[in-house]
Design a protein around this motif. Structure first.
Motif, PDB file in Angstrom:
ATOM      1  N   ARG A   1      38.686  28.416  31.124  1.00  0.00           N
ATOM      2  CA  ARG A   1      38.500  27.655  31.998  1.00  0.00           C
ATOM      3  C   ARG A   1      39.749  27.495  33.040  1.00  0.00           C
ATOM      4  O   ARG A   1      39.371  27.147  34.137  1.00  0.00           O
ATOM      5  N   GLU A   2      40.764  27.477  32.397  1.00  0.00           N
ATOM      6  CA  GLU A   2      42.378  27.410  33.559  1.00  0.00           C
ATOM      7  C   GLU A   2      42.081  28.405  34.397  1.00  0.00           C
ATOM      8  O   GLU A   2      42.296  28.001  35.731  1.00  0.00           O
ATOM      9  N   VAL A   3      41.787  29.769  34.084  1.00  0.00           N
ATOM     10  CA  VAL A   3      41.803  30.837  35.113  1.00  0.00           C
ATOM     11  C   VAL A   3      40.742  30.634  36.264  1.00  0.00           C
ATOM     12  O   VAL A   3      40.873  30.551  37.312  1.00  0.00           O
ATOM     13  N   GLU A   4      39.430  30.117  35.773  1.00  0.00           N
ATOM     14  CA  GLU A   4      38.443  29.851  36.782  1.00  0.00           C
ATOM     15  C   GLU A   4      38.936  28.638  37.862  1.00  0.00           C
ATOM     16  O   GLU A   4      38.669  28.638  38.792  1.00  0.00           O
ATOM     17  N   GLU A   5      39.426  27.554  37.107  1.00  0.00           N
ATOM     18  CA  GLU A   5      39.776  26.409  37.786  1.00  0.00           C
ATOM     19  C   GLU A   5      40.718  26.668  38.879  1.00  0.00           C
ATOM     20  O   GLU A   5      40.768  26.353  40.150  1.00  0.00           O
TER      21      GLU A   5
ATOM     22  N   ALA B   1      38.486  40.211  33.649  1.00  0.00           N
ATOM     23  CA  ALA B   1      37.798  39.578  34.688  1.00  0.00           C
ATOM     24  C   ALA B   1      36.300  40.201  35.193  1.00  0.00           C
ATOM     25  O   ALA B   1      36.050  41.277  34.834  1.00  0.00           O
ATOM     26  N   SER B   2      35.517  39.452  35.256  1.00  0.00           N
ATOM     27  CA  SER B   2      34.156  39.785  35.730  1.00  0.00           C
ATOM     28  C   SER B   2      33.713  39.619  37.301  1.00  0.00           C
ATOM     29  O   SER B   2      32.783  40.020  37.941  1.00  0.00           O
ATOM     30  N   ASN B   3      34.581  38.803  37.836  1.00  0.00           N
ATOM     31  CA  ASN B   3      34.772  38.988  39.527  1.00  0.00           C
ATOM     32  C   ASN B   3      36.362  39.140  39.924  1.00  0.00           C
ATOM     33  O   ASN B   3      37.088  38.693  39.083  1.00  0.00           O
ATOM     34  N   PHE B   4      36.418  39.329  41.230  1.00  0.00           N
ATOM     35  CA  PHE B   4      37.630  39.721  41.637  1.00  0.00           C
ATOM     36  C   PHE B   4      38.412  38.894  42.881  1.00  0.00           C
ATOM     37  O   PHE B   4      39.344  39.046  42.989  1.00  0.00           O
ATOM     38  N   GLU B   5      37.445  38.406  43.653  1.00  0.00           N
ATOM     39  CA  GLU B   5      37.654  37.453  44.809  1.00  0.00           C
ATOM     40  C   GLU B   5      38.246  36.210  44.509  1.00  0.00           C
ATOM     41  O   GLU B   5      37.653  35.465  43.816  1.00  0.00           O
ATOM     42  N   ILE B   6      39.374  35.848  44.980  1.00  0.00           N
ATOM     43  CA  ILE B   6      40.172  34.776  44.573  1.00  0.00           C
ATOM     44  C   ILE B   6      39.798  33.573  45.444  1.00  0.00           C
ATOM     45  O   ILE B   6      39.755  33.928  46.571  1.00  0.00           O
ATOM     46  N   LYS B   7      39.615  32.612  44.641  1.00  0.00           N
ATOM     47  CA  LYS B   7      39.349  31.342  45.502  1.00  0.00           C
ATOM     48  C   LYS B   7      40.207  30.187  44.877  1.00  0.00           C
ATOM     49  O   LYS B   7      39.737  29.666  43.673  1.00  0.00           O
ATOM     50  N   LYS B   8      41.498  29.970  45.185  1.00  0.00           N
ATOM     51  CA  LYS B   8      42.216  29.347  44.840  1.00  0.00           C
ATOM     52  C   LYS B   8      42.007  27.537  44.862  1.00  0.00           C
ATOM     53  O   LYS B   8      41.438  27.089  45.666  1.00  0.00           O
ATOM     54  N   GLN B   9      42.518  27.055  43.611  1.00  0.00           N
ATOM     55  CA  GLN B   9      42.401  25.611  43.691  1.00  0.00           C
ATOM     56  C   GLN B   9      43.611  24.899  44.742  1.00  0.00           C
ATOM     57  O   GLN B   9      44.811  25.602  44.641  1.00  0.00           O
ATOM     58  N   ASP B  10      43.216  23.848  45.524  1.00  0.00           N
ATOM     59  CA  ASP B  10      44.131  23.530  46.383  1.00  0.00           C
ATOM     60  C   ASP B  10      45.188  22.205  45.856  1.00  0.00           C
ATOM     61  O   ASP B  10      45.990  22.006  46.262  1.00  0.00           O
ATOM     62  N   SER B  11      44.577  21.826  44.818  1.00  0.00           N
ATOM     63  CA  SER B  11      45.234  20.548  44.299  1.00  0.00           C
ATOM     64  C   SER B  11      46.583  21.327  43.565  1.00  0.00           C
ATOM     65  O   SER B  11      47.832  20.263  43.705  1.00  0.00           O
TER      66      SER B  11
END
Lengths: 295, 295
Positions: A152-156, A192-202
């Motif tokens: 969960r943390e990694v995806e968030e 990992a099953s995907n590699f494109e990073i979409k970072k959390q902004d908060s």
């Protein structure tokens, strides 16, 4: 005075000679009525030979906390919407069980196919402004498992979806929060099953894939022995997975059918998991014999 | 009214835009004075852009709990001698950190030279009267490590002195106490240095050395999958230690010199420990290179 004030509180007996009084649903009552009823109750419980008395008061009943404390109760624990107070009324030594003592944190080790590790910089906290690239970390939530919390943390934080592989190591730390509480931090390997990073902004200032040697060699990791040891385990896994063995998970049930996870050495977990997969087939007996009897 | 009542509380700023007000040493004050001072303080903190407000009230100040709750505070956590209340006064989403969520328990696996395992029957608790022989178990105390807690529990319950060897496995369980708290139970292998049992009278009904197969084959262990898996790991260790690898401990220091233990795979722990033993000699560089660089 209300004619019912002198009745005793409805308490549930526990297995240890205790009485649990749950006042979460109770209508507000005056401190005076509460005190009168509590005095009569305590007298009665003492005569019955009861030992530990527990009172759970909702936030709405906060005006009664003082009355309980004045009658010898002490705080035991509290959550947002209630406080629990206890009193040991027996002559024998108190056996009132301890409050929760730990928080469980995780650090996630995720590699891509180029032996680069997923790292972040945080907006706040102790690493703020240091330029240190660290593994995604976080706290296990109420009722959550270590292995699901790590995923969960990694995806968030990064948008990367992963599958739990193993707990590689863990460390204990004391007086790590709220002055006297302890924490356990589990270093988890995830795939990992995907590699494109979409970072959390908060919470996350930046996130990227970083060559593992560069990650390990950051001055911070070299100065802090604990971090160096953990980084080193990650490095070892990145070179040859078989060279370092962690704890994998096995799903089990207790006799009441409640599920929970056992974390154990990977080879053994494989054996146990294989047994579970095969349990519905006629192979079960043979495999059970193989896995458990070692003959 | 006291002329000082309208001053604001002395609060300590934290790293997250919060204010911590520690009233452990405060002389008793009237609810009216407390409320007036809190109102002025909250107004001032809001203007300053503060976010989370923490108030720690000693038991002696329990009469003030109600006043804080009526001003929007909620319970955060409590220990015997105090309660901590929080209020999030910013418009942004609350980032108040979680309360302690777990308790850590241990089960101790101790063998003698005849492949007999140290087992006990407890006076109270869920196994009372069942005749089940179980491993010595217990809870980790405030500030205690898993490995020292296991050694302590075994000596307390049975008089057997031991040395910690490895964490063989651990399991998570949720809603396991106080309704919503979780526990982690670590199965620890210990090595006995004496073998004559002197059982504790307050909690332990009986204690003895039992042939490991007899221990594993108890109906209880066979009916409960989690217990069976753990018993099976013990059996595996009893047959051939090398066949099952757990997590051993390595003592490390952080950059501030604070010591804590890392639990990791035994081979790796050996390498790291060897490094520590040798660190004072001129071999350090060579060993460091060997252990950490894998070249």
């Amino acid at each position: 005075m209300d004619s019912g004030a002198h009745q005793i509180f409805n308490g549930k007996e526990d297995n240890y000679g205790g009485i649990v009084v749950n006042l979460m649903e109770m209508e507000p009552m005056t401190a005076q009525d509460f005190e009168a009823k509590l005095d009569v109750s305590l007298k009665s419980w003492k005569v019955q030979g009861k030992r530990g008395i527990w009172i759970k008061l909702s936030s709405q009943l906060s005006s009664l906390v003082d009355s309980a404390i004045k009658r010898g109760f002490t705080y035991h624990h509290a959550e947002n919407e209630y406080v629990v107070l206890t009193s040991w009324i027996s002559e024998s030594p108190s056996t009132i069980p301890a409050n929760a003592s730990h928080r469980i944190g995780i650090g996630a080790f995720v590699l891509n196919k180029s032996r680069e590790v997923l790292v972040v910089q945080e907006i706040g906290g102790p690493f703020k402004g240091t330029g240190v690239w660290k593994l995604p970390t976080g706290l296990i939530q109420e009722g959550e498992d270590i292995w699901t919390g790590a995923v969960r943390e990694v995806e968030e934080e990064t948008g990367i979806k992963t599958k739990f592989v193993e707990v590689l190591a863990f460390r204990e730390r004391h007086q790590s929060f709220f002055e006297r509480k302890s924490s356990i931090f589990s270093l988890c390997e995830l795939e990992a099953s995907n590699f494109e990073i979409k970072k959390q902004d908060s919470e996350i200032l930046d996130a990227k894939w970083m060559p593992i040697e560069e990650y390990v060699n950051q001055p911070f990791n070299q100065k802090n022995e604990m971090f160096r040891f953990m980084a080193n385990i990650c490095l070892k896994r990145s070179k040859e997975k078989e060279k370092y063995a962690g704890f994998s998970t096995v799903l089990t049930k207790n006799s009441a059918g409640k599920e929970s996870h056992l974390y154990c050495s990977i080879d053994h977990a494989d054996l146990l998991n294989r047994k579970c997969d095969q349990a519905s087939t006629s192979l079960f007996t043979t495999l059970f014999h193989k896995c458990f009897c070692f003959t």
